[in-house]
Each structure stands twice: as C-alpha cells, then as structure tokens.
Design an enzyme around this catalytic site. Structure first.
Site, PDB file in Angstrom:
ATOM      1  N   HIS A  75      37.128 -40.503 -80.217  1.00 57.91           N
ATOM      2  CA  HIS A  75      37.150 -40.086 -81.619  1.00 57.91           C
ATOM      3  C   HIS A  75      38.574 -40.165 -82.155  1.00 57.91           C
ATOM      4  O   HIS A  75      39.515 -39.703 -81.504  1.00 57.91           O
ATOM      5  CB  HIS A  75      36.632 -38.640 -81.753  1.00 57.91           C
ATOM      6  CG  HIS A  75      35.141 -38.550 -81.738  1.00 57.91           C
ATOM      7  ND1 HIS A  75      34.460 -37.526 -82.349  1.00 57.91           N
ATOM      8  CD2 HIS A  75      34.199 -39.350 -81.180  1.00 57.91           C
ATOM      9  CE1 HIS A  75      33.152 -37.706 -82.174  1.00 57.91           C
ATOM     10  NE2 HIS A  75      32.975 -38.807 -81.464  1.00 57.91           N
ATOM     11  N   TYR A 204      34.346 -29.395 -88.904  1.00 57.50           N
ATOM     12  CA  TYR A 204      34.741 -27.980 -88.860  1.00 57.50           C
ATOM     13  C   TYR A 204      34.519 -27.393 -90.255  1.00 57.50           C
ATOM     14  O   TYR A 204      35.015 -27.939 -91.245  1.00 57.50           O
ATOM     15  CB  TYR A 204      36.227 -27.849 -88.481  1.00 57.50           C
ATOM     16  CG  TYR A 204      36.520 -28.155 -87.023  1.00 57.50           C
ATOM     17  CD1 TYR A 204      36.664 -29.468 -86.572  1.00 57.50           C
ATOM     18  CD2 TYR A 204      36.633 -27.133 -86.097  1.00 57.50           C
ATOM     19  CE1 TYR A 204      36.912 -29.749 -85.236  1.00 57.50           C
ATOM     20  CE2 TYR A 204      36.899 -27.404 -84.741  1.00 57.50           C
ATOM     21  CZ  TYR A 204      37.027 -28.714 -84.329  1.00 57.50           C
ATOM     22  OH  TYR A 204      37.276 -28.995 -83.008  1.00 57.50           O
ATOM     23  N   PRO A 296      37.766 -21.017 -78.820  1.00 63.72           N
ATOM     24  CA  PRO A 296      37.456 -22.445 -78.657  1.00 63.72           C
ATOM     25  C   PRO A 296      37.681 -23.298 -79.908  1.00 63.72           C
ATOM     26  O   PRO A 296      37.556 -24.507 -79.856  1.00 63.72           O
ATOM     27  CB  PRO A 296      35.985 -22.453 -78.242  1.00 63.72           C
ATOM     28  CG  PRO A 296      35.462 -21.132 -78.615  1.00 63.72           C
ATOM     29  CD  PRO A 296      36.604 -20.172 -78.621  1.00 63.72           C
ATOM     30  N   LYS A 300      40.837 -26.211 -76.794  1.00 67.81           N
ATOM     31  CA  LYS A 300      41.991 -26.232 -75.891  1.00 67.81           C
ATOM     32  C   LYS A 300      41.696 -25.708 -74.485  1.00 67.81           C
ATOM     33  O   LYS A 300      42.462 -25.996 -73.568  1.00 67.81           O
ATOM     34  CB  LYS A 300      43.115 -25.363 -76.483  1.00 67.81           C
ATOM     35  CG  LYS A 300      43.709 -25.923 -77.753  1.00 67.81           C
ATOM     36  CD  LYS A 300      44.524 -27.160 -77.497  1.00 67.81           C
ATOM     37  CE  LYS A 300      44.824 -27.905 -78.779  1.00 67.81           C
ATOM     38  NZ  LYS A 300      44.917 -29.357 -78.569  1.00 67.81           N
ATOM     39  N   TYR A 388      45.978 -30.875 -82.443  1.00 66.94           N
ATOM     40  CA  TYR A 388      44.586 -31.050 -82.013  1.00 66.94           C
ATOM     41  C   TYR A 388      44.503 -32.016 -80.822  1.00 66.94           C
ATOM     42  O   TYR A 388      43.778 -31.759 -79.870  1.00 66.94           O
ATOM     43  CB  TYR A 388      43.728 -31.565 -83.163  1.00 66.94           C
ATOM     44  CG  TYR A 388      42.230 -31.491 -82.876  1.00 66.94           C
ATOM     45  CD1 TYR A 388      41.561 -32.553 -82.284  1.00 66.94           C
ATOM     46  CD2 TYR A 388      41.503 -30.350 -83.194  1.00 66.94           C
ATOM     47  CE1 TYR A 388      40.201 -32.492 -82.010  1.00 66.94           C
ATOM     48  CE2 TYR A 388      40.143 -30.262 -82.916  1.00 66.94           C
ATOM     49  CZ  TYR A 388      39.496 -31.335 -82.321  1.00 66.94           C
ATOM     50  OH  TYR A 388      38.155 -31.267 -82.035  1.00 66.94           O
TER      51      TYR A 388
HETATM   52  P1  FAS Z   1      35.846 -21.285 -65.161  1.00 70.54           P
HETATM   53  O1  FAS Z   1      35.584 -19.915 -65.708  1.00 70.54           O
HETATM   54  O2  FAS Z   1      35.140 -22.465 -65.728  1.00 70.54           O
HETATM   55  O3  FAS Z   1      35.541 -21.315 -63.583  1.00 70.54           O
HETATM   56  C1  FAS Z   1      35.914 -20.224 -62.783  1.00 70.54           C
HETATM   57  C2  FAS Z   1      35.029 -20.246 -61.547  1.00 70.54           C
HETATM   58  O4  FAS Z   1      35.455 -19.168 -60.701  1.00 70.54           O
HETATM   59  C3  FAS Z   1      33.565 -20.009 -61.862  1.00 70.54           C
HETATM   60  O5  FAS Z   1      32.758 -20.993 -61.259  1.00 70.54           O
HETATM   61  C4  FAS Z   1      33.266 -18.627 -61.275  1.00 70.54           C
HETATM   62  O6  FAS Z   1      31.967 -18.527 -60.715  1.00 70.54           O
HETATM   63  C5  FAS Z   1      34.316 -18.506 -60.202  1.00 70.54           C
HETATM   64  N1  FAS Z   1      34.661 -17.117 -59.895  1.00 70.54           N
HETATM   65  C6  FAS Z   1      34.783 -16.075 -60.752  1.00 70.54           C
HETATM   66  N2  FAS Z   1      35.109 -14.943 -60.082  1.00 70.54           N
HETATM   67  C7  FAS Z   1      35.181 -15.287 -58.752  1.00 70.54           C
HETATM   68  C8  FAS Z   1      35.470 -14.581 -57.568  1.00 70.54           C
HETATM   69  N3  FAS Z   1      35.761 -13.272 -57.600  1.00 70.54           N
HETATM   70  N4  FAS Z   1      35.465 -15.255 -56.400  1.00 70.54           N
HETATM   71  C9  FAS Z   1      35.187 -16.578 -56.361  1.00 70.54           C
HETATM   72  N5  FAS Z   1      34.907 -17.319 -57.458  1.00 70.54           N
HETATM   73  C10 FAS Z   1      34.900 -16.671 -58.639  1.00 70.54           C
HETATM   74  N6  FAS Z   1      36.709 -24.578 -73.944  1.00 70.54           N
HETATM   75  C11 FAS Z   1      36.775 -25.600 -74.825  1.00 70.54           C
HETATM   76  O7  FAS Z   1      37.747 -26.366 -74.792  1.00 70.54           O
HETATM   77  N7  FAS Z   1      35.754 -25.785 -75.761  1.00 70.54           N
HETATM   78  C12 FAS Z   1      34.649 -24.971 -75.794  1.00 70.54           C
HETATM   79  O8  FAS Z   1      33.772 -25.151 -76.610  1.00 70.54           O
HETATM   80  C13 FAS Z   1      34.554 -23.911 -74.887  1.00 70.54           C
HETATM   81  N8  FAS Z   1      33.451 -23.081 -74.878  1.00 70.54           N
HETATM   82  C14 FAS Z   1      33.409 -22.032 -73.978  1.00 70.54           C
HETATM   83  C15 FAS Z   1      32.304 -21.138 -73.937  1.00 70.54           C
HETATM   84  C16 FAS Z   1      32.272 -20.056 -73.031  1.00 70.54           C
HETATM   85  C17 FAS Z   1      31.089 -19.111 -72.998  1.00 70.54           C
HETATM   86  C18 FAS Z   1      33.355 -19.844 -72.161  1.00 70.54           C
HETATM   87  C19 FAS Z   1      33.354 -18.670 -71.196  1.00 70.54           C
HETATM   88  C20 FAS Z   1      34.438 -20.730 -72.183  1.00 70.54           C
HETATM   89  C21 FAS Z   1      34.475 -21.820 -73.079  1.00 70.54           C
HETATM   90  N9  FAS Z   1      35.537 -22.718 -73.109  1.00 70.54           N
HETATM   91  C22 FAS Z   1      35.622 -23.744 -73.976  1.00 70.54           C
HETATM   92  C23 FAS Z   1      36.612 -22.582 -72.194  1.00 70.54           C
HETATM   93  C24 FAS Z   1      36.155 -23.161 -70.866  1.00 70.54           C
HETATM   94  O9  FAS Z   1      35.798 -24.499 -71.063  1.00 70.54           O
HETATM   95  C25 FAS Z   1      37.273 -22.966 -69.887  1.00 70.54           C
HETATM   96  O10 FAS Z   1      38.528 -23.333 -70.435  1.00 70.54           O
HETATM   97  C26 FAS Z   1      37.057 -23.703 -68.597  1.00 70.54           C
HETATM   98  O11 FAS Z   1      35.808 -23.346 -68.079  1.00 70.54           O
HETATM   99  C27 FAS Z   1      38.193 -23.318 -67.663  1.00 70.54           C
HETATM  100  O12 FAS Z   1      37.846 -23.744 -66.403  1.00 70.54           O
HETATM  101  P2  FAS Z   1      38.255 -22.851 -65.118  1.00 70.54           P
HETATM  102  O13 FAS Z   1      39.682 -22.449 -65.257  1.00 70.54           O
HETATM  103  O14 FAS Z   1      37.815 -23.650 -63.947  1.00 70.54           O
HETATM  104  O15 FAS Z   1      37.419 -21.490 -65.251  1.00 70.54           O
HETATM  105  C1  PHB Z   2      32.208 -28.445 -78.161  1.00 69.85           C
HETATM  106  O1  PHB Z   2      31.709 -29.580 -78.351  1.00 69.85           O
HETATM  107  O2  PHB Z   2      31.730 -27.618 -77.368  1.00 69.85           O
HETATM  108  C2  PHB Z   2      33.442 -28.067 -78.942  1.00 69.85           C
HETATM  109  C3  PHB Z   2      34.129 -29.059 -79.637  1.00 69.85           C
HETATM  110  C4  PHB Z   2      35.268 -28.710 -80.362  1.00 69.85           C
HETATM  111  C5  PHB Z   2      35.686 -27.390 -80.383  1.00 69.85           C
HETATM  112  C6  PHB Z   2      34.993 -26.395 -79.672  1.00 69.85           C
HETATM  113  C7  PHB Z   2      33.862 -26.744 -78.953  1.00 69.85           C
HETATM  114  O3  PHB Z   2      36.785 -27.049 -81.127  1.00 69.85           O
END
Ligand code: FAS
Ligand code: PHB
Length: 401
Positions: A75, A204, A296, A300, A388
C-alpha cells in the site's frame, strides 16, 4: 525436576519470541521457546494487519518471507475521512518512496511457526507456572510445569517476549523498573469478514459518532474497527448492529461500496499507551508487548516488536560471535529511543481521530482544524507519512540533535 540447557530461553511464542528464535537458529545460537498457551490459541488471536519495511526486512532476514511477498499487499497511501470528505495521504510520495504491506500478524506467526517446526526446534506450549530466576547473575534459568512434571532450563540469557500480561516484566525488581501508562476511555470493536474491502487502501474515520477504521487482510477478507465505550461487551454487538454503525460513520461512497457478511471473528480490545524503562534487567531482556503497548491507531505494535527483536538478535549475535557485550549493554536505550517516537505518534493519532467522552464540542473543532491543516499542508502530509511508514532501523544515528 528435569533440567536442560540452552543459550537463550525465550518466554513467549508470539511474533516476538518466534522471530527471535528463528533469527538465533539461523545464526547457530540455541534457543528454546516456552509459552503458556497452545500454538492454535496463538494463531487464533486476531491482531495486527500492517507491516512496516523493518518488519518485512526482518521476515526476510529470518528466512520466512516467501509467502509474505506472494500474498502481502503493498500500500502506498491511506485515506483520512472526516466531515464526510476523504483525503488521501500519499505515504509513498511524502515518506521519500516508502510503503507498508497488508499482511496479518496471524500469517506472520503461521510462517515462523512452520519454519520452526520444519527445523525441528523446541517450542514448549501449554507450559504451566512459568517463572524466571537469577537473571541478575551469570547463570539465569527458567522453570515451568508440563504434564505434571517440573522442568528447569539453564541458559545464558532470558528473552522476555511474553506480552503485556507475562511473567518477565512482572519479575523485574520494582526498585529497578519504571512503568509509564495511559489508559484510553474507549476500546476498539474489531470484526473480520470474508468480504471484499470497502476500499483499496485503509480508511481512518473521524466521525461525530466516533472513530472507525476500514482495513483488510486480502482482496477478499476485510477487517473493520469501531470505537466503542469501555462499558460495551462484544456480545452486545450483533453483526447487523456492527454493519449499521459502520455505515453511519462512513461517507456516502463507503455506504454504497460496503459489502457486509457474517463475522469470522469479533472482539473488543482495550487501548493503552505503556512503556517500561529500562528493557533490560541483568541477563533478562524484554521485547515487544512485554515492554510496551501502543494504541493500535498507528499500526505500530507488531512493528515495534519486530524492531526490538532485530536489536536484541544483533546484540546476542555480537555477544556469541564477537565476544562483545556492547550490543547487550546498549539494547535498552536503543529500543526506547524508537519506542517513545512510536508511542508519541500512536497517542497523537489516537487523540486526533477519536471522540473522548469528556471532551466538549470545542475539541471536535480543534480536531477538524488540525485535520484540515494536515491535509492541505505539505508538512502535515509529510509528518503523517514519515511516522506511519515507520522510522529506519538506524534512525537513532540520524537524530537531528
Ligand atoms: P504477544 O502478546 O503477541 O505474545 C506474547 C506471548 O507470550 C503469548 O503467546 C502468550 O501466550 C505468552 N505468554 C504470556 N504470559 C506468559 C507466561 N507467563 N509464560 C509463558 N508465556 C506467556 N498491533 C498492531 O500493530 N495493529 C493492531 O491492530 C493490533 N491489534 C491488537 C489487538 C489486541 C487485542 C492486542 C492484545 C494487541 C494488538 N496489537 C496490534 C498489538 C499486537 O499485535 C502486539 O504488538 C503483538 O502481538 C506483539 O507481539 P509479542 O510481543 O510477541 O506479544
Ligand atoms: C488492522 O488491519 O488490524 C489494523 C490496521 C491499521 C491499524 C490498526 C489495525 O492502524
């Protein structure tokens, strides 16, 4: 207690832990990953959708980028919709030729999981009572229970990739850690559907009814978000109610082009800004959501995690291959410089696009004035585009001061 040994014990099998494990493996550095849930559970979490160039490059460096390049969508711009008008921000033009890729976090995770399994590497899922020990010494170790048996993994380093609710940050001594947090008074209700995206690029939306985001995972799979009050629960929202509200927040063209369909997934995510300082405690390093959370809005979260992993991998490789501790000593400061830039942009973009319950009409007027300035100013377009698409890996050395 069964005891094994590895060089790097990675806590968490999300994108941070998996990518770090893959990079270490390719460099001949032994690592074991421990997670408290199953691999299927990790894959079932619907999260990020946008990859910055640093994340794309990291996937390539880890040797897992083939499907991403085949299926990811490049994109060059985003649309900003306010006052019923769309304004395209040409990311490619205003960022000096950069771009972003639409490729879901689920797919990133799937690709790295597959590579790890193909290499026969150890990932311990559904581990119970995980804990980290003696990371302030040269002989740290982690423990966990699996099928009723207690296990210990001796290691040189612990990588805390266990997310916001993990055990690693929680185990850091309170006297050595400072946490910064801002919780937002609303959440994002997300819906995934096998319907063609309403628009080629992301939209957005700042509407009087609240923020909305039209995103996608492919040309046939869409991802939409609505700002909702924290008092709402996902079961309060039928698919029809979601589509009706989204239409009310879109413009005429959006309402006409929107293809609705049954939700594949629907969930509400809270929004917060959160940063831990420092990101290193002796021989334990925090990476990704274990160290920081962004709202989000700026897409980032996953990309910040990828940058932490790249910095940590380079530091560990330098330790083992060059016998130098410079990288691990500089890890925290190097990450945090970038983290705070992304935190600031994500906070700013969230303030600009969402309706805050306690703000009066006047703040909506401020938002409108700022959006108009940004859309009709070269500097405004550039500041959105540069932030961005993300900062270059070596941005710290490019700092103006
Ligand atoms: P994660 O949280 O993905 O992974 C951590 C891992 O550690 C998990 O598998 C968990 O089971 C494990 N863990 C936890 N506690 C533990 C313990 N005590 N012992 C062992 N393992 C354990 N980012 C975006 O850029 N765009 C988005 O739209 C977006 N939407 C999101 C929506 C939600 C609901 C959430 C929570 C996050 C969102 N994020 C988004 C951010 C997300 O993408 C994170 O930045 C990304 O998952 C980060 O990856 P990790 O650092 O690996 O953490
Ligand atoms: C998504 O596709 O999940 C998404 C894309 C852009 C954002 C946040 C979430 O800023």
């Amino acid at each position: 207690m069964s005891t094994t040994r590895t060089q790097v014990a990675i806590m968490g099998a999300g994108p941070s832990g998996l990518l770090l494990g893959q990079l270490l493996h390719k460099a001949g550095i032994d690592a074991v990953i421990v997670d408290r849930v199953s691999g299927d559970y990790v894959l079932g979490r619907i999260r990020a959708g946008i990859l910055e160039q640093v994340c794309i490059d990291l996937m390539d460096e880890a040797g897992v980028g083939e499907r991403m390049h085949q299926e990811g969508l490049i994109h060059h711009g985003i649309e900003m919709l306010f006052d019923g008008q769309r304004h395209r921000v040409d990311l490619h033009k205003w960022s000096g030729g950069q771009q972003v890729m639409v490729y879901g976090q689920t797919e990133v995770t799937r690709d790295v999981m597959a590579a790890r399994a193909a290499a026969g590497l150890t990932t311990i899922y559904e581990a119970k009572n995980t804990a980290v020990h003696d990371f302030d010494t040269a002989r740290p170790y982690v423990t966990y229970e699996k099928d009723g048996v207690k296990h210990r993994i001796d290691c040189d380093f612990i990588a805390g990739c266990d997310g916001f609710h993990g055990v690693c940050r929680a185990s850091a001594p309170r006297s050595a850690i400072k946490e910064y947090e801002k919780v937002y008074p609303f959440g994002w209700l997300g819906l995934m559907s096998d319907t063609p995206p309403v628009n080629d690029e992301l939209i957005y939306v700042n509407s009087p009814r609240g923020f909305a985001l039209c995103s996608q995972r492919s040309r046939t799979r869409s991802r939409y978000y609505l700002q909702v009050p924290l008092t709402h629960h996902v079961e309060d929202w039928s698919d029809d109610a979601f589509w009706q509200e989204l239409k009310l927040r879109l413009d005429e063209k959006g309402r006409a082009d929107l293809v609705t369909g049954p939700s594949l997934e629907k969930s509400i995510a809270p929004l917060r800004s959160f940063v831990t300082e420092p990101m290193r405690f002796g021989r334990m390093f925090l990476a990704g959501d274990a160290a920081h959370i962004v709202p989000p809005t700026g897409a980032k979260g996953l990309n910040l995690a990828a940058t932490d992993v790249k910095y940590l991998f380079d530091a560990l490789r330098e330790y083992y291959q060059d016998k130098s501790e410079a990288g691990i000593d500089g890890y925290s400061q190097k990450c945090l410089g970038r983290v705070w830039r992304a935190e600031r942009f994500s906070w700013w973009f969230t303030q600009l696009m969402h309706r805050f319950p306690d703000d009066g009409e006047i703040v909506a007027k401020f938002q409108h004035a700022e959006l108009e300035y940004l859309m009709y100013s070269e500097a405004g377009q550039r500041t959105i585009a540069e932030n961005y698409v993300g900062l270059p890996l070596d941005f710290a050395s490019q700092r103006l001061m």
